[in-house]
Write a protein that holds these residues in place. Structure first.
Motif, PDB file in Angstrom:
ATOM      1  N   LYS A 287       0.825  -1.209   0.000  1.00  0.00           N
ATOM      2  CA  LYS A 287       0.000   0.000   0.000  1.00  0.00           C
ATOM      3  C   LYS A 287       0.855   1.254   0.000  1.00  0.00           C
ATOM      4  O   LYS A 287       0.562   2.238  -0.688  1.00  0.00           O
ATOM      5  CB  LYS A 287      -0.931  -0.008   1.216  1.00  0.00           C
ATOM      6  N   GLN A 291       0.836  -0.129  -4.574  1.00  0.00           N
ATOM      7  CA  GLN A 291       0.541  -1.378  -5.268  1.00  0.00           C
ATOM      8  C   GLN A 291      -0.786  -1.965  -4.794  1.00  0.00           C
ATOM      9  O   GLN A 291      -1.270  -1.660  -3.699  1.00  0.00           O
ATOM     10  CB  GLN A 291       1.668  -2.391  -5.018  1.00  0.00           C
ATOM     11  N   LYS A 292      -1.341  -2.817  -5.601  1.00  0.00           N
ATOM     12  CA  LYS A 292      -2.589  -3.495  -5.283  1.00  0.00           C
ATOM     13  C   LYS A 292      -2.376  -4.472  -4.131  1.00  0.00           C
ATOM     14  O   LYS A 292      -1.338  -5.127  -4.041  1.00  0.00           O
ATOM     15  CB  LYS A 292      -3.100  -4.244  -6.519  1.00  0.00           C
TER      16      LYS A 292
END
Length: 318
Positions: A287, A291-292
């Motif tokens: 996070k 990023q996912k």
């Protein structure tokens, strides 16, 4: 080290103040993850196949209305979808043992264990004596069985596993394998293939929800009877599954209650709190880098359960 363990335990067991993201049904892996060699060798030794073993446990559940009824009843009591218990049964009997026994056989075996005289020990030292060592002082602040035994496992990993302490060498193996399997390492028992340490860990929840008597590490025969008896082993299975769901919700922020492959995976590999912490830490890092988030993922055992979820649901919903 004691302070570090206490801090770790306090973080592990404290619910986090964020809402849980629902993990969708199905597998995250397109192909089944690798199956351990030990499972393959056990299956080959019996001249069987994973497909044949899956079909045997599937048929055992399908043909035994009494067992299905017990699964549904205990699931309602613990407020979980019965597919989670079915998934754990299917995974265990496909990859770890074979479903030759019928329900009545487990009742008979449970009675036989009740009369045995053995104890949980290693090298002549009982686990009851062992956890009185000063290294475990940090765990005395916990009274609930899950937190208490979880702390003791953490101390074992940090202070004893693979080390020499006070002139005595300890195996480089899990706490449950060293002290709680007096017949041979890796052995689990009963319909749910439970480890005695797992039953001890969840005895408070089972006592509260199912009103079964609390287990004591000093009475090994009663622990084995509890995990051999279908009426109690299903309760301990449910308690174990609920614990995994709660840990992933409270620590990692994921609701895995709709994915039986994930609960089956955690039933297989154990240590859900520690694994949830690792996932939470990884996602915190992801996070921060924009990023996912990484979703929980099934192993080979859970992959099978998710692959056959529709078939298994049809059986339990008869």
């Amino acid at each position: 080290m004691a302070i570090l363990i206490a801090l770790t335990m306090s973080l592990t067991w404290a619910p986090q103040a964020f809402s849980a993201e629902l993990v969708p049904p199905g597998n995250r892996n397109a192909k089944q993850p690798d199956i351990p060699g030990a499972s393959t060798r056990r299956t080959q030794a019996t001249k069987s196949t994973f497909d044949a073993k899956y079909e045997r446990i599937r048929d055992l559940i399908a043909d035994d209305a009494k067992l299905r009824g017990k699964i549904v009843s205990v699931s309602k009591l613990y407020k979980i979808d019965p597919i989670h218990i079915v998934g754990a049964l299917v995974g265990e009997h496909t990859y770890n043992v074979d479903a030759y026994d019928r329900l009545q056989t487990y009742y008979v075996k449970a009675i036989s264990y009740a009369g045995e005289r053995f104890r949980f020990e290693h090298g002549g030292e009982s686990v009851v004596e062992f956890v009185e060592r000063p290294e475990f002082e940090v765990c005395k602040e916990f009274s609930a069985s899950a937190k208490l035994w979880g702390c003791r496992e953490e101390v074992w990993e940090a202070e004893f596993r693979g080390k020499k302490v006070s002139g005595k060498s300890f195996p480089d193996d899990r706490f449950g394998a060293v002290f709680f399997q007096p017949f041979y390492a890796g052995q689990t028992f009963g319909l749910g293939q439970l480890n005695p340490l797992t039953a001890l860990t969840h005895t408070d929840r089972v006592n509260k929800v199912s009103r079964l008597r609390k287990l004591d590490a000093g009475n090994a025969s009663e622990v084995y009877k509890a995990i051999m008896d279908p009426d109690s082993t299903l309760a301990y299975m449910a308690a174990t599954i609920v614990d995994s769901i709660e840990n992933y919700r409270d620590i990692a922020g994921f609701d895995i209650s709709g994915n039986p492959g994930l609960t089956a995976t955690l039933y297989n590999i154990g240590s859900p709190a520690r694994r949830a912490e690792v996932l939470a830490a990884e996602n915190k890092s992801r996070k921060s880098r924009g990023q996912k988030l990484k979703l929980p993922s099934e192993n080979y055992y859970g992959w099978l359960v998710n692959t056959h979820e529709d078939e298994l649901r049809a059986i339990i919903e008869r």
